[in-house]
Design an enzyme around this catalytic site. Structure first.
Site, short mmCIF file in Angstrom:
data_model
loop_
_atom_site.label_atom_id
_atom_site.label_comp_id
_atom_site.label_asym_id
_atom_site.label_seq_id
_atom_site.Cartn_x
_atom_site.Cartn_y
_atom_site.Cartn_z
N THR A 1 0.82 -1.21 0.00
CA THR A 1 0.00 0.00 0.00
C THR A 1 0.85 1.26 0.00
OG1 THR A 1 -1.56 1.28 1.37
CG2 THR A 1 -0.10 -0.20 2.52
N ASP A 2 0.30 2.35 -0.49
CA ASP A 2 1.00 3.62 -0.44
C ASP A 2 1.06 4.17 0.98
OD1 ASP A 2 -1.67 4.33 -0.17
OD2 ASP A 2 -1.64 5.88 -1.72
N GLU A 3 0.29 3.61 1.90
CA GLU A 3 0.26 4.12 3.27
C GLU A 3 1.59 3.89 4.02
OE1 GLU A 3 -3.29 3.57 5.61
OE2 GLU A 3 -4.43 3.05 3.81
N TYR B 1 -1.72 -0.55 10.97
CA TYR B 1 -1.89 -1.22 9.68
C TYR B 1 -0.71 -0.93 8.76
CZ TYR B 1 -3.16 -1.54 4.78
OH TYR B 1 -3.12 -1.78 3.42
N LYS C 1 2.31 -3.41 7.19
CA LYS C 1 2.59 -3.59 5.76
C LYS C 1 4.02 -3.18 5.43
CE LYS C 1 0.33 -4.86 2.96
NZ LYS C 1 0.14 -6.27 2.48
#
Length: 355
Positions: A130-132, A156, A160
């Site tokens: 994810t870009d997060e 989260y 990741k």
């Protein structure tokens, strides 16, 4: 003929990818490994021909290892993950267990099957991220690139980020053929109603409020799941081992802007099809009121990143990738799908309540 194992293939993005891969690689054996937790539903793939669903945990080393060896798996596409930020804030432990330790277990199993056996068989492990993991962008900062330093802000995104680093380490240390992709916010068919777009769609159809965090000016880049799956397929088939690619939607919007567009599409659909008022009588649009009248602001969540934006020029340059959906086309398609597939989202919503 190849055999591919898709973890989390009964979830949102995974199910869309299963459909894509089955259509474009008709000779491949397709196996899905999914624990069928709240996020995975066999209904999302049960109509796809020649796909075998194995109900199991990616953390089960014996199960995963036997699958890879006994079924001659030569590709793994790893979607399985806990992915809801709100859930991670209230219960981070399962995110570490699934996203970090589960990914490690898959890598250990892949190394055993593909490297330790000495067969030298070509293989690929593609990891979905994810870009997060990059954190939050300032209003005028350039979009995330593949070399943007990691700065996760939620349990989260931290989990990741940890899994991304482990995947990279297995390539650098052991020579495992891996690729990774970091995507922006996905939307489209088969997404659970806990995520923003399907939540607002289903709430609107029930005449419920549309809860907007804070001032609604948090900005996200929106990627149609079909474009995401096409990009993953291109990376798996054509990228060099060890490469990482960002996948963006080319549609950076404030949440309020996105919601207003969504409401407009909903109103237009009801105006064009009078039967929708009979099917969804509680909807504001069924009563002649604008869907936007349901908007309501609620307290912002903890650690809410202000802005994400993705630079996917590397994907375009290296692999010639082109998106098929604009945000307006994508929202039209998504709204239509949820209107036409109420049985699916009602069933999974009921199951989530029971869980």
């Amino acid at each position: 003929m190849s055999a591919i194992l898709i973890t989390g293939g009964a979830g949102f993005i995974g199910a869309n990818f299963v459909r894509r891969w089955r259509a474009t690689h008709p000779q491949d054996e397709v196996l899905v490994l999914d624990a069928l937790t709240y996020a995975g539903h066999r209904e999302s793939i049960e109509d796809v021909a020649d796909v075998e669903l194995i109900v199991g945990d990616i953390g089960d080393f014996k199960l995963v290892s036997s699958l890879l060896l006994d079924r001659n798996i030569d590709r793994i596409v790893h979607f399985a993950a806990e992915s809801h930020v709100d859930r991670s804030i209230h219960g981070p432990d399962i995110f570490i267990a699934t996203n970090v330790m589960g990914t490690l277990n898959l890598l250990k199993s892949a190394k055993k099957a593909w490297l330790d056996s000495g067969t030298g068989r070509p293989h690929r492990f593609h990891h979905i991220s994810t870009d997060e993991v990059y954190g939050s962008l300032a209003p005028d900062a350039p979009a995330f690139r593949e070399d943007t330093p990691y700065a996760p802000n939620s349990p989260y995104s931290a989990s990741k980020a940890g899994s991304d680093h482990i995947v990279r380490a297995y390539h650098s240390t052991y020579g495992l053929d891996v690729t990774t992709s970091n995507c922006s916010n996905n939307y489209g068919p088969y997404q659970l109603p806990e995520k923003l777009i399907p939540l607002f769609l289903t709430n609107a159809l029930h005449g419920k409020g549309l809860p907007i965090y804070g001032d609604g000016q948090h900005r996200r880049d929106w990627l149609h799941v079909s474009d995401h799956c096409r990009a993953i397929e291109s990376i798996i088939d054509h990228a060099s081992a060890g490469e990482t690619y960002n996948i963006g939607g080319g549609a950076e919007l404030a949440n309020l802007d996105l919601i207003d567009r969504l409401c407009t599409v909903m109103d237009r659909a009801f105006a064009a099809d009078p039967s929708l008022a009979e099917a969804f009588p509680a909807a504001a649009a069924a009563k002649g009121d604008p869907t936007a009248s349901l908007k309501t602001h609620i307290e912002d969540r903890l650690g809410h990143d202000r802005r994400y934006a993705v630079d996917d020029s590397k994907l375009v340059k290296d692999l010639g990738f082109e998106r098929a959906y604009t945000i307006d086309d994508g929202l039209e398609q998504t709204v239509r799908w949820y209107l036409d597939n109420a049985a699916w989202w009602r069933a999974v919503s009921a199951q989530q309540k029971m869980d």
